[in-house]
Design a protein around this motif. Structure first.
Motif, PDB file in Angstrom:
ATOM      1  N   ASP A 183      12.068 -13.211   3.308  1.00 63.72           N
ATOM      2  CA  ASP A 183      12.654 -14.473   2.823  1.00 63.72           C
ATOM      3  C   ASP A 183      12.790 -14.508   1.304  1.00 63.72           C
ATOM      4  OD1 ASP A 183      12.596 -15.331   5.454  1.00 63.72           O
ATOM      5  OD2 ASP A 183      10.585 -16.212   5.224  1.00 63.72           O
ATOM      6  N   GLY A 184      13.249 -13.426   0.747  1.00 64.09           N
ATOM      7  CA  GLY A 184      13.454 -13.409  -0.699  1.00 64.09           C
ATOM      8  C   GLY A 184      12.183 -13.255  -1.511  1.00 64.09           C
ATOM      9  N   ASN A 185      11.062 -13.022  -0.838  1.00 69.41           N
ATOM     10  CA  ASN A 185       9.819 -12.798  -1.575  1.00 69.41           C
ATOM     11  C   ASN A 185       9.352 -11.354  -1.439  1.00 69.41           C
ATOM     12  OD1 ASN A 185       9.359 -15.513  -2.469  1.00 69.41           O
ATOM     13  ND2 ASN A 185       8.944 -15.998  -0.311  1.00 69.41           N
ATOM     14  N   LEU A 186       8.752 -10.854  -2.493  1.00 66.22           N
ATOM     15  CA  LEU A 186       8.204  -9.500  -2.451  1.00 66.22           C
ATOM     16  C   LEU A 186       6.744  -9.575  -2.006  1.00 66.22           C
ATOM     17  CD1 LEU A 186       9.465  -8.046  -5.858  1.00 66.22           C
ATOM     18  CD2 LEU A 186      10.456  -7.666  -3.615  1.00 66.22           C
ATOM     19  N   LEU A 187       6.417  -8.846  -0.951  1.00 60.68           N
ATOM     20  CA  LEU A 187       5.025  -8.825  -0.490  1.00 60.68           C
ATOM     21  C   LEU A 187       4.336  -7.638  -1.164  1.00 60.68           C
ATOM     22  CD1 LEU A 187       5.791  -9.534   3.283  1.00 60.68           C
ATOM     23  CD2 LEU A 187       5.468 -11.181   1.425  1.00 60.68           C
ATOM     24  N   ILE A 188       4.094  -7.777  -2.454  1.00 60.48           N
ATOM     25  CA  ILE A 188       3.665  -6.604  -3.228  1.00 60.48           C
ATOM     26  C   ILE A 188       2.350  -6.025  -2.739  1.00 60.48           C
ATOM     27  CG2 ILE A 188       4.912  -7.010  -5.380  1.00 60.48           C
ATOM     28  CD1 ILE A 188       2.508  -8.356  -6.516  1.00 60.48           C
ATOM     29  N   GLU A 189       1.443  -6.892  -2.310  1.00 59.61           N
ATOM     30  CA  GLU A 189       0.126  -6.380  -1.957  1.00 59.61           C
ATOM     31  C   GLU A 189       0.139  -5.543  -0.685  1.00 59.61           C
ATOM     32  OE1 GLU A 189      -2.493  -9.763  -2.459  1.00 59.61           O
ATOM     33  OE2 GLU A 189      -1.804  -9.806  -4.532  1.00 59.61           O
ATOM     34  N   GLN A 190       1.265  -5.563   0.031  1.00 59.22           N
ATOM     35  CA  GLN A 190       1.343  -4.723   1.233  1.00 59.22           C
ATOM     36  C   GLN A 190       1.833  -3.308   0.922  1.00 59.22           C
ATOM     37  OE1 GLN A 190       3.313  -6.607   4.535  1.00 59.22           O
ATOM     38  NE2 GLN A 190       2.237  -8.537   4.163  1.00 59.22           N
ATOM     39  N   ALA A 191       2.233  -3.074  -0.318  1.00 59.12           N
ATOM     40  CA  ALA A 191       2.724  -1.740  -0.683  1.00 59.12           C
ATOM     41  C   ALA A 191       1.547  -0.833  -1.021  1.00 59.12           C
ATOM     42  CB  ALA A 191       3.664  -1.856  -1.882  1.00 59.12           C
ATOM     43  N   PRO A 192       1.697   0.469  -0.775  1.00 54.81           N
ATOM     44  CA  PRO A 192       0.625   1.391  -1.174  1.00 54.81           C
ATOM     45  C   PRO A 192       0.506   1.477  -2.698  1.00 54.81           C
ATOM     46  CG  PRO A 192       2.513   2.586  -0.263  1.00 54.81           C
ATOM     47  CD  PRO A 192       2.799   1.134  -0.091  1.00 54.81           C
ATOM     48  N   VAL A 193      -0.662   1.899  -3.145  1.00 56.47           N
ATOM     49  CA  VAL A 193      -0.917   2.011  -4.585  1.00 56.47           C
ATOM     50  C   VAL A 193      -0.619   3.437  -5.032  1.00 56.47           C
ATOM     51  CG1 VAL A 193      -2.742   1.884  -6.344  1.00 56.47           C
ATOM     52  CG2 VAL A 193      -2.646   0.179  -4.510  1.00 56.47           C
ATOM     53  N   LYS A 194      -0.042   3.579  -6.229  1.00 58.89           N
ATOM     54  CA  LYS A 194       0.227   4.911  -6.777  1.00 58.89           C
ATOM     55  C   LYS A 194      -0.069   4.914  -8.274  1.00 58.89           C
ATOM     56  CE  LYS A 194       5.077   4.150  -8.055  1.00 58.89           C
ATOM     57  NZ  LYS A 194       6.451   4.635  -8.060  1.00 58.89           N
ATOM     58  N   ILE A 195      -0.032   6.099  -8.863  1.00 58.28           N
ATOM     59  CA  ILE A 195      -0.107   6.214 -10.319  1.00 58.28           C
ATOM     60  C   ILE A 195       1.278   5.865 -10.854  1.00 58.28           C
ATOM     61  CG2 ILE A 195      -0.492   7.800 -12.265  1.00 58.28           C
ATOM     62  CD1 ILE A 195      -2.137   9.566 -10.317  1.00 58.28           C
ATOM     63  N   SER A 196       1.362   5.021 -11.850  1.00 56.58           N
ATOM     64  CA  SER A 196       2.642   4.666 -12.453  1.00 56.58           C
ATOM     65  C   SER A 196       3.386   5.955 -12.845  1.00 56.58           C
ATOM     66  CB  SER A 196       2.398   3.788 -13.678  1.00 56.58           C
ATOM     67  OG  SER A 196       3.617   3.515 -14.308  1.00 56.58           O
TER      68      SER A 196
END
Ligand SMILES: Cc1cc2nc3c(=O)[nH]c(=O)nc-3n(C[C@H](O)[C@H](O)[C@H](O)COP(=O)(O)OP(=O)(O)OC[C@H]3O[C@@H](n4cnc5c(N)ncnc54)[C@H](O)[C@@H]3O)c2cc1C
Lengths: 254, 296
Positions: free
Chosen positions: A20-33
């Motif tokens: 719905d137009g929102n980013l569920l950022i916390e569901q993404a895996p973590v990586k090194i920038s």
């Protein structure tokens, strides 16, 4: 030659679900920038050439995964210093830079060069390396696509919109590197296993006495745009015909 | 509100446009005389490296509510250092500015997947993304020129090349190439297509930064230019978000890629699974025939 690499853990932007137009950022895996990988690689190469130690400093602004810290250590890093606490959470490059500068001074970390990525994959403010340089009163070189170290001096090819600029400064200095500077190594499973045993020092952000101007996050939304997504596969004539019609509709064939 | 602008001469007219809506009084600093409608224009010569500008501007900034610069790489360094020296909030690459009990700005995050709205207090330092602005030209109310002496620990060994006049943000048709292009010589085929369509050529970052086949000012994306043509034709481009954010505002996006699963398939209007080396010559031929038809 002792090197400090500043490393940020980020949510992998390519794998953030949208709802719905929102980013569920916390569901993404973590990586090194991404560009920090280049800083780590450059640090490892300097160490392998000139001898010395590589210290990685990670300020935890939110995303965290122990396994990713081990990936950092596996890139021929000797030890890692982790600054954590609610005081450093969220986006504020000034504050993160201050945490890095203060932890360097407090822990008495030796360095000839501080390396950072040109900008982070999540925020890309490109501010942190410059602010660290200001706070430690050392020369700042940003957007370096090539670095050379010779007789206590650093020479860099800065990669700019208008072309290249070559600059030189005495060490110690801070430099931010572009993704083009090198090809980051991919550590082996064995290197990652070994990395688990390396030194991890945790520092509480509340002990660093941080004071900084605030940035208030009001809102965040997805920035996507819906497209038609018509696919033409296995029929060249149809493809050409379609594109020619689009060109005509848009009036680009005169 | 009083704003101090610092910019290279070529970006200054757009920066003036960006500041007009929020500032009543505008002072600008640059290094070549340029006709922009500001209250005071200061032309300062002799500052060769970023260090010199930081020490110069650090004093000037004191009496202003807002310091604005273009979101170029040099400015991003200078702006963050000034903010650090003065203890001021800094926002990098703002897309919009609005005064409201402080300052509201928007900026793109997560490589282009998100946009956030931020609030800061003033005085503040901001670098502005100028790709969406039209330039403002006109006579400054007053002009002052001076030369400064500057000594810095950082020395410039080789000066940067000069920027040309290409402004991709104005192009109506853009043909963009990525690593699907195999060699630099193959650009001649792309140029032929571009000239038939009156199009500008752009590229992904690896083409300009790694391979150096095209100048840096032609790379589109998060770290390059943000374009808004009627047609964006992406040839051999995978469609990573850092590139895709640059063509977000194009009317129509056509992508040609050999990989049926390339990420660009999700973010184009027409996704053509073909080899660009077969597609481009056929398209050139079709355009030629169509033109002949039209002139008859
Ligand atoms: C901090 C940071 C910032 C960045 N900023 C930018 C930016 O501003 N702009 C930018 O562009 N990139 C940027 N990048 C890089 C970006 O993430 C991608 O790596 C890059 O855009 C990929 O370029 P590409 O599509 O040309 O190459 P690739 O990803 O290698 O894709 C090549 C594509 O060509 C296709 N192909 C191959 N042969 C053919 C053929 N014969 N015919 C048709 N198709 C073919 C392939 O299937 C593939 O999809 C940035 C990266 C980082 C880390």
């Amino acid at each position: 030659m002792d090197v400090i690499a500043c490393v940020k853990l980020v949510y992998d932007e390519a794998q953030i679900p949208v709802e719905d137009g929102n980013l569920l950022i916390e569901q993404a895996p973590v990586k090194i920038s991404d560009a920090d990988l280049n800083a780590l690689e450059e640090a490892a190469q300097i160490k392998e050439r000139e001898e010395g130690n590589v210290t990685a400093i990670v300020v935890l602004t939110g995303p965290f995964d122990e396994a990713v810290l081990n990936e950092v250590l596996a890139m021929n890093v000797d030890r890692i210093i982790i600054v954590e606490g609610k005081e450093v959470r969220g986006h504020n490059p000034y504050r993160t830079a201050q945490a890095i500068s203060k932890v360097i001074q407090r822990e008495n970390i030796n360095y000839d060069i501080i390396l950072c990525g040109e900008g982070t994959s999540d925020q890309y403010s490109c501010a942190l390396p410059a602010i660290v340089g200001e706070m430690l009163s050392i020369p700042v070189i940003t957007f370096a696509g090539r670095l050379e170290i010779n007789k206590g001096r650093i020479r860099a090819e800065r990669y700019l919109e208008s072309g290249f600029e070559v600059v030189e400064a005495p060490l110690p200095a801070v430099a931010s590197v572009t993704p083009e500077i090198n090809e980051p190594r991919i550590p082996t499973v064995l290197q990652i296993m070994k990395a688990k045993k390396k030194e991890k020092t945790k520092v509480k952000a509340s002990d660093l006495d941080l004071n900084y101007p605030d940035i208030e996050l009001i809102d965040m939304k997805a920035y996507m745009r819906e497209r038609l997504r018509q696919r033409i596969e296995g029929d060249m004539n149809k493809a050409i015909g379609k594109i020619m019609r689009v060109f005509e509709e848009k009036g680009v064939i005169r | 509100m009083r704003a101090l602008l610092f910019s290279d001469p070529s970006n200054l007219p757009k920066l003036v446009s960006a500041s007009k809506d929020i500032a009543e009084e505008i002072h600008a600093i640059t290094w070549e005389k340029i006709a922009v409608p500001v209250d005071r224009l200061e032309v300062i010569k002799g500052a060769l490296v970023n260090d010199c500008w930081v020490s110069q501007l650090h004093e000037e900034i004191k009496t202003f509510d807002l310091m604005l610069m273009p979101a170029t790489r040099d400015s991003k360094e200078i702006a963050s250092r000034l903010a650090a020296k003065r203890g001021l909030p800094y926002i990098s690459g703002a897309l919009s500015l609005k005064a409201s009990d402080g300052l509201l700005t928007t900026r793109v995050v997560f490589g282009g997947r998100g946009i956030e709205e931020l609030k800061i207090s003033m005085p503040a330092v901001i670098t502005v993304n100028l790709d969406v602005y039209e330039p403002s030209f006109g006579e400054p109310k007053s002009v002052e020129e001076r030369k400064i002496e500057c000594s810095s620990k950082i020395s410039s060994i080789k000066e940067r090349e000069r920027k040309t006049d290409v402004d991709l943000t104005k192009a109506q048709v853009i043909i963009s190439v990525g690593r699907g292009l195999k060699k630099k010589e193959d650009l001649s085929m792309i140029k032929e297509l571009a000239s038939l369509l009156g199009a500008e050529i752009s590229c992904t970052r690896p083409i300009s930064a790694d391979l150096k086949w095209l100048p840096e000012e032609r790379h589109v994306g998060m770290t390059g230019v943000k374009v808004k043509p009627k047609i964006y034709l992406a040839l051999g481009i995978s469609g990573q978000i850092q590139h895709a954010v640059g063509f977000r505002d194009a009317d129509t996006v056509i992508a040609v890629n050999t990989d049926p699963d390339a990420p660009i398939s999700e973010i184009s209007d027409y996704f053509i699974v073909e080899n660009l080396y077969e597609f481009v010559p056929k398209l050139i031929k079709a355009i030629r025939e169509k033109r002949k038809e039209k002139s008859n």
